[in-house]
Design a protein around this motif. Structure first.
Motif, PDB file in Angstrom:
ATOM      1  N   GLY A 167       8.512   1.354  -6.065  1.00  0.00           N
ATOM      2  CA  GLY A 167       8.472  -0.036  -5.589  1.00  0.00           C
ATOM      3  C   GLY A 167       8.421  -0.435  -4.735  1.00  0.00           C
ATOM      4  O   GLY A 167       9.517   0.122  -3.540  1.00  0.00           O
ATOM      5  N   ARG A 168       7.615  -1.890  -4.404  1.00  0.00           N
ATOM      6  CA  ARG A 168       8.252  -2.971  -2.759  1.00  0.00           C
ATOM      7  C   ARG A 168       9.270  -2.259  -2.375  1.00  0.00           C
ATOM      8  O   ARG A 168       9.498  -2.104  -1.177  1.00  0.00           O
ATOM      9  N   ALA A 169      10.491  -2.694  -3.344  1.00  0.00           N
ATOM     10  CA  ALA A 169      11.866  -2.863  -2.864  1.00  0.00           C
ATOM     11  C   ALA A 169      12.263  -1.103  -2.536  1.00  0.00           C
ATOM     12  O   ALA A 169      13.138  -1.800  -1.091  1.00  0.00           O
ATOM     13  N   ALA A 170      11.615   0.142  -2.843  1.00  0.00           N
ATOM     14  CA  ALA A 170      12.049   0.954  -1.724  1.00  0.00           C
ATOM     15  C   ALA A 170      11.333   1.207  -0.231  1.00  0.00           C
ATOM     16  O   ALA A 170      12.088   1.538  -0.044  1.00  0.00           O
ATOM     17  N   VAL A 171      10.311   0.483  -0.130  1.00  0.00           N
ATOM     18  CA  VAL A 171       9.809   1.215   0.751  1.00  0.00           C
ATOM     19  C   VAL A 171      10.463  -0.756   1.777  1.00  0.00           C
ATOM     20  O   VAL A 171      10.629   0.323   2.725  1.00  0.00           O
ATOM     21  N   SER A 172      10.787  -1.249   1.264  1.00  0.00           N
ATOM     22  CA  SER A 172      12.178  -2.045   2.228  1.00  0.00           C
ATOM     23  C   SER A 172      13.380  -1.271   2.722  1.00  0.00           C
ATOM     24  O   SER A 172      14.141  -0.983   3.728  1.00  0.00           O
ATOM     25  N   ASN A 173      13.885  -0.559   1.110  1.00  0.00           N
ATOM     26  CA  ASN A 173      14.778   0.052   1.450  1.00  0.00           C
ATOM     27  C   ASN A 173      15.023   0.897   2.445  1.00  0.00           C
ATOM     28  O   ASN A 173      15.821   1.442   3.719  1.00  0.00           O
ATOM     29  N   TRP A 174      13.587   1.669   2.412  1.00  0.00           N
ATOM     30  CA  TRP A 174      13.504   3.040   3.764  1.00  0.00           C
ATOM     31  C   TRP A 174      13.762   2.369   5.170  1.00  0.00           C
ATOM     32  O   TRP A 174      14.316   3.854   5.737  1.00  0.00           O
ATOM     33  N   ARG A 175      12.759   1.674   5.389  1.00  0.00           N
ATOM     34  CA  ARG A 175      12.971   1.067   6.526  1.00  0.00           C
ATOM     35  C   ARG A 175      13.901   0.629   7.041  1.00  0.00           C
ATOM     36  O   ARG A 175      14.680   0.793   8.181  1.00  0.00           O
ATOM     37  N   ARG A 176      14.999  -0.122   6.628  1.00  0.00           N
ATOM     38  CA  ARG A 176      16.513  -0.434   6.630  1.00  0.00           C
ATOM     39  C   ARG A 176      17.218   1.113   6.740  1.00  0.00           C
ATOM     40  O   ARG A 176      17.909   0.890   7.565  1.00  0.00           O
ATOM     41  N   ARG A 177      16.999   2.191   6.109  1.00  0.00           N
ATOM     42  CA  ARG A 177      18.030   3.104   5.759  1.00  0.00           C
ATOM     43  C   ARG A 177      17.132   4.031   7.282  1.00  0.00           C
ATOM     44  O   ARG A 177      18.448   4.850   7.639  1.00  0.00           O
ATOM     45  N   TYR A 178      16.347   4.727   7.477  1.00  0.00           N
ATOM     46  CA  TYR A 178      15.638   5.241   8.216  1.00  0.00           C
ATOM     47  C   TYR A 178      15.357   5.155   9.216  1.00  0.00           C
ATOM     48  O   TYR A 178      14.610   4.875   9.357  1.00  0.00           O
ATOM     49  N   LEU A 189      -1.439   4.351   8.578  1.00  0.00           N
ATOM     50  CA  LEU A 189      -1.228   5.311   7.925  1.00  0.00           C
ATOM     51  C   LEU A 189      -1.295   7.792   8.317  1.00  0.00           C
ATOM     52  O   LEU A 189      -0.381   7.235   7.599  1.00  0.00           O
ATOM     53  N   PRO A 190      -2.116   7.935   9.642  1.00  0.00           N
ATOM     54  CA  PRO A 190      -0.983   8.966   9.370  1.00  0.00           C
ATOM     55  C   PRO A 190      -0.228   9.050   9.715  1.00  0.00           C
ATOM     56  O   PRO A 190       0.697  10.075   9.195  1.00  0.00           O
ATOM     57  N   GLU A 191       0.492   7.895  11.224  1.00  0.00           N
ATOM     58  CA  GLU A 191       2.419   7.832  10.917  1.00  0.00           C
ATOM     59  C   GLU A 191       2.774   7.762   9.724  1.00  0.00           C
ATOM     60  O   GLU A 191       4.118   8.462   9.412  1.00  0.00           O
ATOM     61  N   VAL A 192       2.495   7.234   8.715  1.00  0.00           N
ATOM     62  CA  VAL A 192       3.509   6.943   7.099  1.00  0.00           C
ATOM     63  C   VAL A 192       2.385   8.200   6.371  1.00  0.00           C
ATOM     64  O   VAL A 192       4.155   8.907   5.952  1.00  0.00           O
ATOM     65  N   GLU A 193       2.308   9.138   6.726  1.00  0.00           N
ATOM     66  CA  GLU A 193       1.648  10.136   5.824  1.00  0.00           C
ATOM     67  C   GLU A 193       2.715  11.655   6.632  1.00  0.00           C
ATOM     68  O   GLU A 193       3.121  11.923   5.660  1.00  0.00           O
ATOM     69  N   ALA A 194       2.980  11.373   8.147  1.00  0.00           N
ATOM     70  CA  ALA A 194       3.600  12.250   8.344  1.00  0.00           C
ATOM     71  C   ALA A 194       4.929  12.003   8.264  1.00  0.00           C
ATOM     72  O   ALA A 194       5.839  12.635   7.771  1.00  0.00           O
ATOM     73  N   TRP A 195       5.533  10.956   7.823  1.00  0.00           N
ATOM     74  CA  TRP A 195       6.914  10.271   8.021  1.00  0.00           C
ATOM     75  C   TRP A 195       6.993  10.794   5.749  1.00  0.00           C
ATOM     76  O   TRP A 195       7.973  11.283   5.949  1.00  0.00           O
ATOM     77  N   LEU A 196       6.035  10.403   5.163  1.00  0.00           N
ATOM     78  CA  LEU A 196       6.037  10.539   3.452  1.00  0.00           C
ATOM     79  C   LEU A 196       6.064  12.391   3.345  1.00  0.00           C
ATOM     80  O   LEU A 196       7.551  12.405   3.014  1.00  0.00           O
ATOM     81  N   ARG A 197       6.061  12.606   4.309  1.00  0.00           N
ATOM     82  CA  ARG A 197       6.095  14.516   4.814  1.00  0.00           C
ATOM     83  C   ARG A 197       7.047  14.661   4.980  1.00  0.00           C
ATOM     84  O   ARG A 197       8.336  16.304   4.036  1.00  0.00           O
ATOM     85  N   ARG A 198       7.898  14.659   6.017  1.00  0.00           N
ATOM     86  CA  ARG A 198       9.261  14.973   6.823  1.00  0.00           C
ATOM     87  C   ARG A 198       9.289  14.637   5.738  1.00  0.00           C
ATOM     88  O   ARG A 198      11.257  15.553   5.890  1.00  0.00           O
ATOM     89  N   ASP A 217       1.052  -1.101  -0.247  1.00  0.00           N
ATOM     90  CA  ASP A 217       0.477  -0.123   0.196  1.00  0.00           C
ATOM     91  C   ASP A 217       0.761   1.130  -0.148  1.00  0.00           C
ATOM     92  O   ASP A 217       0.617   2.469  -0.409  1.00  0.00           O
ATOM     93  N   ILE A 218       2.094   1.027   0.897  1.00  0.00           N
ATOM     94  CA  ILE A 218       2.890   2.399   1.163  1.00  0.00           C
ATOM     95  C   ILE A 218       3.916   2.386   0.118  1.00  0.00           C
ATOM     96  O   ILE A 218       3.485   3.388  -1.152  1.00  0.00           O
ATOM     97  N   ALA A 219       4.254   1.472  -0.964  1.00  0.00           N
ATOM     98  CA  ALA A 219       4.496   2.042  -2.510  1.00  0.00           C
ATOM     99  C   ALA A 219       3.553   2.487  -3.583  1.00  0.00           C
ATOM    100  O   ALA A 219       3.761   2.998  -4.554  1.00  0.00           O
ATOM    101  N   ARG A 220       2.062   1.298  -3.349  1.00  0.00           N
ATOM    102  CA  ARG A 220       1.270   2.322  -4.066  1.00  0.00           C
ATOM    103  C   ARG A 220       1.027   3.867  -3.867  1.00  0.00           C
ATOM    104  O   ARG A 220       0.921   5.053  -4.661  1.00  0.00           O
ATOM    105  N   LEU A 221       1.155   4.499  -2.655  1.00  0.00           N
ATOM    106  CA  LEU A 221       0.346   5.732  -2.636  1.00  0.00           C
ATOM    107  C   LEU A 221       1.900   6.528  -2.727  1.00  0.00           C
ATOM    108  O   LEU A 221       1.549   7.643  -2.973  1.00  0.00           O
ATOM    109  N   ALA A 222       2.763   5.797  -2.811  1.00  0.00           N
ATOM    110  CA  ALA A 222       4.368   7.003  -2.834  1.00  0.00           C
ATOM    111  C   ALA A 222       4.265   5.935  -4.573  1.00  0.00           C
ATOM    112  O   ALA A 222       5.475   7.405  -4.635  1.00  0.00           O
ATOM    113  N   ASP A 223       3.473   5.710  -5.407  1.00  0.00           N
ATOM    114  CA  ASP A 223       3.975   5.504  -6.713  1.00  0.00           C
ATOM    115  C   ASP A 223       5.690   4.828  -6.862  1.00  0.00           C
ATOM    116  O   ASP A 223       7.124   6.144  -7.552  1.00  0.00           O
TER     117      ASP A 223
END
Length: 667
Positions: A27-38, A56-65, A19-25
């Motif tokens: 790939g799923r691998a990019a989301v996995s990379n965000w979890r490791r890097r940040y 979802l609210p926490e993910v939205e806030a993180w994407l904005r930050r 879902d996060i990958a779809r919202l941020a447009d």
């Protein structure tokens, strides 16, 4: 970016990595990379270790930050809140309840507006929904909060009730893709065009979520959300939730539909005495507990009692029993059903009766599409059937069927076969059994010329090597290991930190992916070693080893000098970066290749112990001469593989052309 304020619906919406990958447009691998890097990426609030859920609210806030572009549509907000309202096992019931509510709102919009303002909404809503949806079989007690249903109603007001529910069903199918067996949309469209074009009533006795019935509605009444007089859709499915969703998808489009839960073989809900014009079906395959013992002597088995292991032939006869004389049946079948010995008697009876008219292979390994027609009383059966292989063109099936009906020659990929030629000991109706090999032998002359060219080029690649006498007189020099060369500063050694390539989607070109050089690329002399870019990409991450031209890359079986820039080192690969003023890279690669060919991978590492490889200490000019010879011999190995591939292609075309009658010896 969507800054719509969250609506309090009594539950917090959650999202998974997809879902996060779809919202941020991304790939799923990019989301996995965000979890490791940040370190500040939101922690899971539910789910499992392999499929965590995030707020979802926490993910939205993180994407904005972090300045990540994203969009949360109204539909996504509704879906995530519905998904959070129940566990996965009950999610289908929640979607069903939302659909029943939408059907009520569609049928009584004024009543909903009045009810929405009442203080006792939660008490009155279940009753009024049940009264407005009496043609829908009842489900479990209400469990969706009225606040959530208000969100659903708001979405329906903007997009329409049918479109809203279709969106929720699509998301449900994605979330349960491993549990749901859905007919491919292109196959469903093909089946309904073939069977339902002239029908007014259609039945799907294993309807699932209604994909085939919706396709039939498109064919029979058009895409508009309206019912046509006398057009009716009937369906049954053993999965009660799937049956309810199918009913709602049709009813919300204004179709006259009756969908019933239950196993159609054991508990047929539609009497064969009232046949329909067409039947479409994608039944469950390979079911042994389909009711063999309980259904002995059933009147549906007009062509023979189905063997215990042939449940698909039970479905074929069930469908034929429910279609009117002259009506068509389109049913998907496993490829093996066309040739298994236990079913040959029923296949023979279907052919003799004139019921089985066509068998088409839709994809390698199946399924096959069987087209059947229930014979008219006293009608003389056909003498032929048509078989075909769709290959890469599913539309060819329709062209083949139309040509057969018009008694014309079918297009390439199809063939008309005499029934008498099939009625042998096997009664094999597999298209592959009756079709000539699918090969264009017009390419034989070009393949022959290609083989001649690459064969002739082999001699040009041979290095001119002098044969020495007197044993090893040519190596009257000292030797060093690669490890000693590294300590002397002549070579820098780096190993890939990757144990395996990341799972999930391959990132698209751009900031989310970097090309990775793999052991397969190295062995084939492909990406990164001949100037082309590797096809595989992975998320960027700290510690990856970048490769540049002139580097020697070694695996457990070979070593090559890299000529392309921009890739990173893949799993089980090592990099040797030489001082070009003192060591020739091709010279070093030749000795590393020899060490890899004669050595063994270190247990558990998959990497050859290249540091132990011995290299003679020679002047740079001599190294370059040896390096050129090593390079030409490696090119010879690559050319030999190309010659072998060209020879195999030439031989295959020749054999298939001779067997298929498209080639013949000259003279």
């Amino acid at each position: 970016m969507d800054h719509e304020a969250p609506v309090d619906a009594g539950v917090e919406a959650t999202v998974n990595a997809g879902d996060i990958a779809r919202l941020a447009d991304v790939g799923r691998a990019a989301v996995s990379n965000w979890r490791r890097r940040y370190d500040d990426f939101p922690q899971p609030v539910g789910g499992t270790a392999s499929s965590p859920l995030f707020s979802l609210p926490e993910v939205e806030a993180w994407l904005r930050r972090n300045g990540k572009s994203f969009e949360v549509s109204q539909g996504d907000r509704v879906w995530q809140r519905l998904r959070a309202a129940a566990d996965d096992l009950r999610l289908g019931e929640v979607i069903r309840e939302a659909g029943a509510f939408l059907l009520y709102v569609q049928r009584d919009p004024g009543g909903w507006k009045r009810l929405a303002r009442s203080a006792d909404l939660a008490v009155r809503l279940p009753r009024v929904v049940a009264e407005a949806t009496g043609d829908l079989f009842p489900g479990d007690a209400s469990s969706v909060e009225p606040g959530l249903l208000r969100l659903v109603a708001a979405m329906a007001e903007r997009h329409g009730a049918a479109a809203t529910f279709e969106f929720l069903c699509e998301r449900y199918a994605e979330a349960h893709s491993r549990r749901l067996a859905l007919t491919r949309p292109d196959v469903a469209a093909l089946m309904t065009r073939l069977a339902c074009a002239e029908a007014r009533t259609v039945l799907d006795p294993a309807c699932g979520m209604g994909t085939l019935l919706l396709g039939a509605a498109e064919v029979m009444t058009g895409p508009a959300d309206r019912a046509a007089d006398g057009v009716r859709f009937l369906g049954q499915d053993a999965n009660e939730t799937a049956a309810a969703l199918a009913a709602l998808r049709l009813l919300l489009r204004g179709r006259d539909a009756r969908i019933v839960p239950g196993d159609a073989l054991r508990g047929d809900a539609f009497p064969p005495e009232r046949p329909v014009d067409a039947v479409v079906c994608d039944p469950p395959f390979n079911e042994r507990a389909w009711g063999h013992e309980d259904l002995v002597g059933d009147p549906r088995w007009q062509h023979g009692m189905p063997p215990r292991g042939e449940s698909e032939l039970a479905w074929v006869q069930h469908c034929l029993a429910h279609v009117r004389p002259g009506g068509l049946v389109a049913i998907l079948m496993p490829a093996a059903a066309a040739s298994r010995r236990p079913g040959r008697r029923i296949r023979a009876n279907l052919l003799r009766a004139g019921a089985l008219r066509a068998v088409f292979t839709l994809a390698a390994g199946g399924p096959d599409l069987w087209l059947l027609r229930r014979p008219e009383p006293g009608e003389r059966g056909p003498a032929t059937i048509v078989v075909g292989d769709a290959g890469d063109d599913p539309e060819s099936v329709e062209r083949c069927w139309r040509a057969y009906l018009a008694e014309a020659e079918p297009p390439r990929g199809g063939r008309v076969v005499r029934i008498i030629d099939i009625l042998d000991d096997e009664v094999d109706v597999s298209p592959a059994r009756h079709l000539s090999p699918r090969v264009d032998t017009r390419g034989f002359p070009a393949a022959r010329e290609r083989f001649r060219e690459v064969s002739a080029a082999l001699a040009d690649g041979l290095p001119d090597l002098e044969v020495l006498t007197g044993g090893g007189a040519g190596w009257d020099v000292s030797w060093s290991t690669v490890a000693e060369m590294a300590r002397a500063g002549l070579v820098v050694i780096r190993h890939s930190p990757l144990r395996a390539l990341p799972d999930g989607d391959t990132p698209d070109d751009g900031e989310d992916g970097v090309p990775v050089l793999t052991a397969d690329d190295l062995a084939a002399g492909a990406a990164g070693t001949t100037g082309s870019a590797p096809a595989r990409r992975i998320p960027p991450a700290p510690g990856l080893v970048a490769v540049r031209p002139g580097d020697v890359v070694a695996s457990a079986v070979t070593a090559r000098v890299v000529t392309a820039d921009g890739a990173v080192l893949g799993p089980h690969l090592s990099l040797f970066r030489v001082d070009p003023g003192k060591v020739d890279p091709e010279f070093l690669a030749g000795f590393l290749r020899y060490a890899a060919g004669g050595g063994r991978p270190h247990p558990g590492s998959g990497r050859v112990e290249a540091r132990r490889a011995r290299v003679p200490q020679l002047p740079l000019t001599v190294q370059r001469a040896y390096g050129a010879a090593f390079r030409r011999l490696l090119a010879l190995e690559d050319d030999l593989r190309e010659v072998a591939a060209a020879g195999e292609a030439l031989a295959r075309l020749g054999v298939e052309g001779l067997v298929g009658g498209r080639l013949r010896p000259r003279g």
